[in-house]
Motif scaffolding. Structure first.
Motif, short mmCIF file in Angstrom:
data_model
loop_
_atom_site.label_atom_id
_atom_site.label_comp_id
_atom_site.label_asym_id
_atom_site.label_seq_id
_atom_site.Cartn_x
_atom_site.Cartn_y
_atom_site.Cartn_z
N VAL A 24 -6.96 5.84 15.32
CA VAL A 24 -6.15 4.89 16.09
C VAL A 24 -5.88 5.48 17.48
N GLY A 25 -6.23 4.72 18.50
CA GLY A 25 -6.04 5.16 19.88
C GLY A 25 -7.31 5.67 20.52
N ASP A 26 -8.33 6.02 19.71
CA ASP A 26 -9.60 6.48 20.28
C ASP A 26 -10.28 5.33 21.03
N ARG A 27 -11.08 5.70 22.04
CA ARG A 27 -11.82 4.68 22.80
C ARG A 27 -13.24 4.60 22.28
N ILE A 28 -13.82 3.42 22.31
CA ILE A 28 -15.23 3.27 21.96
C ILE A 28 -15.94 2.45 23.04
N TYR A 29 -17.25 2.72 23.14
CA TYR A 29 -18.10 1.98 24.06
C TYR A 29 -19.12 1.20 23.23
N LEU A 30 -19.15 -0.10 23.41
CA LEU A 30 -20.12 -0.93 22.71
C LEU A 30 -21.12 -1.50 23.71
#
Lengths: 380, 380
Positions: free
Chosen positions: B314-320
């Motif tokens: 929770v709180g991590d960033r992801i790139y799609l």
């Protein structure tokens, strides 16, 4: 303004049909005990939300994003963000919002809880929390029972936060066309939620709200003892996906297009593609032309296959019924509210997109506003 | 501003990768004889179009809608609307636009031709026309050969109109992954187009422009004698669908999301669903987490399935990485241009949606602007 004058593609709302949908849903909830909290995400349009609230039976509005909540706070004083507010700025904005209206959010982790509590404390407000329970949708949410109870205890003991109850959205059951199957599924899904609510109360924890339901289950979950409010949204405008179900709501909005090409008598092409309506729940259907189907949607084109004898010429208008309300409306900036062939009003879809990213309007409209020096990167 | 500060969901552009894409495409076209007319529909972003034009090798900009053309006219003086302008207001707006810049439109019917000519005459301008030829995409367009020649003659004899040539978009071949197959298909598709252009010239009709091509065929159709310009667009930012092809362009934009829930170690949920990126060309892919996949997109949620050992909290960033550039960008209002972890600029996606429908900004932002009396329908 007449319908014939509307530039295309455009969204048109059949005002009479929408009004009947609002009234039918309100009539179900006005007598209680369960109430309606219409989901603003379905249409993002203040004028529609105002009419939903005015029809009665409502506790407030449900939202999916902080941007929606900020708009919804202009319309009523009790907002549920039925989603976990995690990410830069979200909790701070909710803290600011909670100075104006009652704000309740869904939470399924201590990480989110702590961030919300910190923002509430900084803003000097109390933010309500529903523990988000996974009732089988397998999206967010903790397990019903012990896990939910554990998080509820933690919520209740957190400064700046008020535990208000539970949320358990049976989203996986909304599209089940067979009523008996949908009904059995909803009862199973709600069983654990209601039992958890009972355990909260037995433990002395507050549990005033138990939120669930959608357009497909409003009259199933909405009749289950212990469910206090339903967060249905799509019922107000409907789409072809919900249209398969035995719910008493009418199709009330359409994508209006213009035929721009008729390559041969069996094919016409209209100016409304999947930038004007999404196809995530399937292709749209054609109104009023027996046997005509949408064979494909490209970015800006609908390919219409016509049966023998049907005629659709360059310049003709067509009405397409979208398969999915929410993301289709999110593509547009206004709704044209129509009665017969008159445009009665033009409603801004004010919460479209993610308003926190909107560029200052001066910069959006100024001609050549970033010419010249702008090719040099400038820090922002 | 740092990337970590960007509210999510958001679109981020890797400025260095985009710059390399622009340079690679411009290098192909700078030496001619075929030129590039980048398609503005891909990104709708003036700052990107400016950079494409500045890189050289361009004749102007291609657009799919009149709204795009109106914005593009701030950036260059030669606009191709590669689409049939049929429907209320479209021809009138093009007439007004043709007072400022050279405007050329695609036409495949006499009905459209007459409406454009009438608007041009009313505005006191000349509007250029390309006869739209169906080269196998089976969307709009007349048949190559006699039918195209017949329409071209009619165009050439129409007051207010200047015949400029032909357009034949081989859209059906863009996604063909096998180069030999794509190459053979494009050669077949262009054969009839080029032969028709030859017949126009032999008949003494003007044919300065023969427009075709996209990101998948720019270096195939762009090398065929007789094709004068290519209308590629997606190359500048790319997507996973074009990423399957052997084209020399890098993925240059991403949907940035934040993990809002981690129901169990194998599943995380991020705040970017199909209101933040479309899935019409498939689900997005995950950057930088070996074995992680997007299992599903809901309106506001991406369900990420994680392999054993991967961690996404929770709180991590992801790139799609989106599957389709154009409709994904159309969902957003700005692009964040980034270098390393710094936000260099925020670019308005100024031609998003259908600007002719935009509500006056005062009405969009005023609190309670339509309260009270507004429940009475008012004519507009």
């Amino acid at each position: 303004m007449r319908i014939a004058d509307i530039p295309t593609p455009a969204l048109v709302v059949d005002l009479a049909a929408m009004t009947r949908n609002i009234e039918r849903m309100a009539a179900f909830f006005r007598t209680g005990p369960c109430r309606l909290r219409p989901h603003f995400k379905a249409h993002k349009t203040p004028e529609i939300a105002r009419r939903q609230l005015a029809a009665g039976g409502c506790t407030g509005l449900t939202c999916a994003t902080v941007g929606e909540a900020e708009r919804a706070a202009d319309l009523c004083d009790d907002i549920l963000l039925a989603n976990e507010p995690v990410g830069p700025g979200k909790c701070e904005r909710l803290g600011a919002l909670a100075r104006r209206v009652a704000v309740t959010v869904a939470v399924d982790s201590t990480a989110a809880l702590e961030a919300i509590a910190a923002a509430a404390t900084r803003a000097g407000v109390t933010i309500g929390v529903l523990v988000d329970v996974n009732v089988g949708q397998m999206r967010c949410g903790v397990a019903p029972g012990d896990e939910a109870l554990r998080l509820a205890r933690r919520v209740a003991g957190t400064k700046g936060i008020a535990l208000r109850g539970l949320m358990g959205y049976e989203g996986h059951l909304q599209p089940v066309a067979d009523r008996a199957e949908r009904e059995a599924g909803a009862h199973r899904a709600m069983e654990g939620l209601v039992a958890t609510a009972r355990r909260l109360r037995e433990t002395g924890l507050p549990c005033d709200i138990v939120s669930a339901g959608g357009t497909g289950t409003y009259d199933i979950s909405g009749r289950i003892e212990g469910i206090t409010e339903i967060q249905a949204g799509s019922y107000v405008l409907m789409d072809s996906d919900y249209g398969r179900l035995d719910v008493p709501f009418e199709q009330a909005f359409w994508v209006l297009g213009t035929v721009i090409s008729r390559p041969d008598p069996t094919r016409s092409v209209a100016d409304c593609g999947h930038k004007a309506m999404t196809k995530d729940h399937g292709l749209p259907t054609v109104r009023g032309i027996e046997g005509a189907i949408v064979a494909a949607l490209n970015d800006e084109h609908a390919m219409i296959a016509l049966p023998a004898g049907a005629s659709l010429n360059v310049g003709d208008r067509i009405y397409l019924r979208p398969s999915h309300t929410d993301p289709t409306i999110n593509l547009h900036d206004v709704l044209y509210a129509v009665e017969d062939d008159a445009v009665i009003d033009v409603w801004p879809i004010a919460a479209r997109g993610y308003p926190e990213h909107r560029y200052p309007s001066s910069a959006r409209t100024a001609r050549n506003s970033t010419d010249g020096q702008s090719r040099q990167p400038r820090p922002v």
